[in-house]
Design a protein around this motif. Sequence first.
Motif, PDB file in Angstrom:
ATOM      1  N   THR A  32       0.838  -1.197   0.000  1.00 41.58           N
ATOM      2  CA  THR A  32       0.000   0.000   0.000  1.00 41.58           C
ATOM      3  C   THR A  32       0.871   1.243   0.000  1.00 41.58           C
ATOM      4  O   THR A  32       0.597   2.221  -0.713  1.00 41.58           O
ATOM      5  CB  THR A  32      -0.936   0.017   1.222  1.00 41.58           C
ATOM      6  N   GLY A  33       1.942   1.235   0.801  1.00 37.50           N
ATOM      7  CA  GLY A  33       2.858   2.367   0.841  1.00 37.50           C
ATOM      8  C   GLY A  33       3.506   2.634  -0.501  1.00 37.50           C
ATOM      9  O   GLY A  33       3.707   3.790  -0.891  1.00 37.50           O
ATOM     10  N   ARG A  34       3.836   1.565  -1.221  1.00 37.51           N
ATOM     11  CA  ARG A  34       4.420   1.740  -2.554  1.00 37.51           C
ATOM     12  C   ARG A  34       3.394   2.294  -3.541  1.00 37.51           C
ATOM     13  O   ARG A  34       3.723   3.128  -4.398  1.00 37.51           O
ATOM     14  CB  ARG A  34       4.994   0.414  -3.051  1.00 37.51           C
ATOM     15  N   GLU A  35       2.157   1.861  -3.419  1.00 39.26           N
ATOM     16  CA  GLU A  35       1.104   2.415  -4.268  1.00 39.26           C
ATOM     17  C   GLU A  35       0.917   3.907  -3.982  1.00 39.26           C
ATOM     18  O   GLU A  35       0.744   4.719  -4.899  1.00 39.26           O
ATOM     19  CB  GLU A  35      -0.214   1.670  -4.033  1.00 39.26           C
ATOM     20  N   GLN A  36       0.946   4.266  -2.702  1.00 41.20           N
ATOM     21  CA  GLN A  36       0.834   5.680  -2.334  1.00 41.20           C
ATOM     22  C   GLN A  36       1.990   6.485  -2.911  1.00 41.20           C
ATOM     23  O   GLN A  36       1.798   7.596  -3.421  1.00 41.20           O
ATOM     24  CB  GLN A  36       0.818   5.814  -0.809  1.00 41.20           C
ATOM     25  N   ALA A  37       3.191   5.930  -2.832  1.00 39.33           N
ATOM     26  CA  ALA A  37       4.366   6.623  -3.358  1.00 39.33           C
ATOM     27  C   ALA A  37       4.266   6.791  -4.880  1.00 39.33           C
ATOM     28  O   ALA A  37       4.642   7.841  -5.424  1.00 39.33           O
ATOM     29  CB  ALA A  37       5.632   5.872  -2.980  1.00 39.33           C
ATOM     30  N   ARG A  38       3.779   5.764  -5.564  1.00 31.76           N
ATOM     31  CA  ARG A  38       3.610   5.889  -7.013  1.00 31.76           C
ATOM     32  C   ARG A  38       2.595   6.990  -7.331  1.00 31.76           C
ATOM     33  O   ARG A  38       2.783   7.765  -8.293  1.00 31.76           O
ATOM     34  CB  ARG A  38       3.158   4.551  -7.614  1.00 31.76           C
ATOM     35  N   ALA A  39       1.546   7.076  -6.530  1.00 26.12           N
ATOM     36  CA  ALA A  39       0.508   8.078  -6.774  1.00 26.12           C
ATOM     37  C   ALA A  39       1.033   9.500  -6.561  1.00 26.12           C
ATOM     38  O   ALA A  39       0.801  10.388  -7.391  1.00 26.12           O
ATOM     39  CB  ALA A  39      -0.692   7.818  -5.861  1.00 26.12           C
ATOM     40  N   VAL A  40       1.749   9.729  -5.460  1.00 25.10           N
ATOM     41  CA  VAL A  40       2.261  11.082  -5.229  1.00 25.10           C
ATOM     42  C   VAL A  40       3.384  11.395  -6.219  1.00 25.10           C
ATOM     43  O   VAL A  40       3.526  12.541  -6.662  1.00 25.10           O
ATOM     44  CB  VAL A  40       2.713  11.279  -3.765  1.00 25.10           C
ATOM     45  N   GLY A  41       4.153  10.391  -6.610  1.00 24.58           N
ATOM     46  CA  GLY A  41       5.182  10.609  -7.617  1.00 24.58           C
ATOM     47  C   GLY A  41       4.580  11.048  -8.938  1.00 24.58           C
ATOM     48  O   GLY A  41       5.088  11.968  -9.602  1.00 24.58           O
ATOM     49  N   SER A  42       3.489  10.407  -9.341  1.00 24.23           N
ATOM     50  CA  SER A  42       2.803  10.793 -10.578  1.00 24.23           C
ATOM     51  C   SER A  42       2.271  12.218 -10.486  1.00 24.23           C
ATOM     52  O   SER A  42       2.329  12.978 -11.465  1.00 24.23           O
ATOM     53  CB  SER A  42       1.662   9.817 -10.877  1.00 24.23           C
ATOM     54  N   ARG A  43       1.768  12.601  -9.291  1.00 24.34           N
ATOM     55  CA  ARG A  43       1.295  13.973  -9.113  1.00 24.34           C
ATOM     56  C   ARG A  43       2.452  14.966  -9.268  1.00 24.34           C
ATOM     57  O   ARG A  43       2.301  16.008  -9.908  1.00 24.34           O
ATOM     58  CB  ARG A  43       0.638  14.116  -7.742  1.00 24.34           C
ATOM     59  N   LEU A  44       3.587  14.633  -8.698  1.00 26.03           N
ATOM     60  CA  LEU A  44       4.742  15.527  -8.817  1.00 26.03           C
ATOM     61  C   LEU A  44       5.177  15.672 -10.271  1.00 26.03           C
ATOM     62  O   LEU A  44       5.522  16.764 -10.726  1.00 26.03           O
ATOM     63  CB  LEU A  44       5.901  15.007  -7.963  1.00 26.03           C
ATOM     64  N   VAL A  45       5.174  14.563 -11.001  1.00 30.73           N
ATOM     65  CA  VAL A  45       5.582  14.594 -12.411  1.00 30.73           C
ATOM     66  C   VAL A  45       4.571  15.387 -13.245  1.00 30.73           C
ATOM     67  O   VAL A  45       4.948  16.205 -14.098  1.00 30.73           O
ATOM     68  CB  VAL A  45       5.741  13.166 -12.962  1.00 30.73           C
ATOM     69  N   ASP A  46       3.288  15.157 -12.995  1.00 26.82           N
ATOM     70  CA  ASP A  46       2.243  15.775 -13.821  1.00 26.82           C
ATOM     71  C   ASP A  46       2.027  17.247 -13.510  1.00 26.82           C
ATOM     72  O   ASP A  46       1.700  18.034 -14.411  1.00 26.82           O
ATOM     73  CB  ASP A  46       0.914  15.028 -13.624  1.00 26.82           C
ATOM     74  N   SER A  47       2.191  17.635 -12.245  1.00 27.91           N
ATOM     75  CA  SER A  47       1.791  18.985 -11.830  1.00 27.91           C
ATOM     76  C   SER A  47       2.926  19.883 -11.381  1.00 27.91           C
ATOM     77  O   SER A  47       2.715  21.089 -11.203  1.00 27.91           O
ATOM     78  CB  SER A  47       0.759  18.885 -10.688  1.00 27.91           C
ATOM     79  N   HIS A  48       4.122  19.340 -11.157  1.00 27.15           N
ATOM     80  CA  HIS A  48       5.219  20.136 -10.632  1.00 27.15           C
ATOM     81  C   HIS A  48       6.530  19.716 -11.308  1.00 27.15           C
ATOM     82  O   HIS A  48       6.818  18.526 -11.420  1.00 27.15           O
ATOM     83  CB  HIS A  48       5.377  19.939  -9.122  1.00 27.15           C
ATOM     84  N   GLY A  49       7.311  20.676 -11.705  1.00 31.09           N
ATOM     85  CA  GLY A  49       8.649  20.367 -12.197  1.00 31.09           C
ATOM     86  C   GLY A  49       9.618  20.358 -11.024  1.00 31.09           C
ATOM     87  O   GLY A  49       9.971  21.417 -10.513  1.00 31.09           O
ATOM     88  N   VAL A  50      10.006  19.192 -10.575  1.00 36.06           N
ATOM     89  CA  VAL A  50      10.853  19.081  -9.387  1.00 36.06           C
ATOM     90  C   VAL A  50      12.320  19.256  -9.779  1.00 36.06           C
ATOM     91  O   VAL A  50      12.869  18.465 -10.545  1.00 36.06           O
ATOM     92  CB  VAL A  50      10.638  17.726  -8.680  1.00 36.06           C
ATOM     93  N   ASP A  51      12.942  20.310  -9.237  1.00 38.21           N
ATOM     94  CA  ASP A  51      14.349  20.586  -9.524  1.00 38.21           C
ATOM     95  C   ASP A  51      15.282  19.927  -8.524  1.00 38.21           C
ATOM     96  O   ASP A  51      16.414  19.571  -8.858  1.00 38.21           O
ATOM     97  CB  ASP A  51      14.595  22.101  -9.513  1.00 38.21           C
ATOM     98  N   ARG A  52      14.832  19.790  -7.279  1.00 43.74           N
ATOM     99  CA  ARG A  52      15.645  19.164  -6.233  1.00 43.74           C
ATOM    100  C   ARG A  52      14.785  18.169  -5.468  1.00 43.74           C
ATOM    101  O   ARG A  52      13.591  18.407  -5.242  1.00 43.74           O
ATOM    102  CB  ARG A  52      16.188  20.208  -5.256  1.00 43.74           C
TER     103      ARG A  52
END
Length: 206
Positions: A32-52
């Motif tokens: 479940t934790g890995r699924e949550q991490a995949r979900a927030v990771g996708s949000r970061l990729v789709d909605s935010h350009g993470v520089d650091r």
Amino acid sequence: MTGRVLLVRHGETTWNRAGRIQGWADATLTETGREQARAVGSRLVDSHGVDRLVVSDLKRTLETADVLRAVGVGADPERARAWRERNFGELQGLTRTAIASRHPEYHRGGSLLSVRSVAGGESLSAFETRVREGWNRLVDGLGENETAAVVTHGGPIRAVLAAVSDRELATLASEFSPANCGLTEIELSASGPEVVGRDGTDHLPV
């Protein structure tokens, strides 16, 4: 300066599921934790350009960061001890029920983070100082218009929120506990930091 800091709590761990206090002790992510991490990771990729990508150096945050990288967050992880959870000393590994039975002054439904001192662990003031210093280093080192994602724990997220909103941490900690892979967004500008999103969870699987 202008920029943005995104605070991400790690995914669910085996100890989260069992209701055990973690602190500096290491536990691994559940599926479940890995699924949550995949979900927030996708949000970061789709909605935010993470520089650091700044990561607490405990196992559960490092595992979460690995998942973020796997789904497309491109920044190289920077390990930072300042973003660790509070060291809860002799209470680590215990459930809240067990802690309440040994320490009647601790209310089972309250926030352990707000307890001022913990035997064998870190005082509340030392914890606050550590996190605030880490926050200041991060902000001071952030380039103009850069976005930093910080993979950390519930305690440091609340410590930062208390610092930027000029509130007492013990009081704020009693109000809420960040969700696993919840997303808190702080905008930086010449007028100072502003919390524009606190513990968002709409990206997480139901």
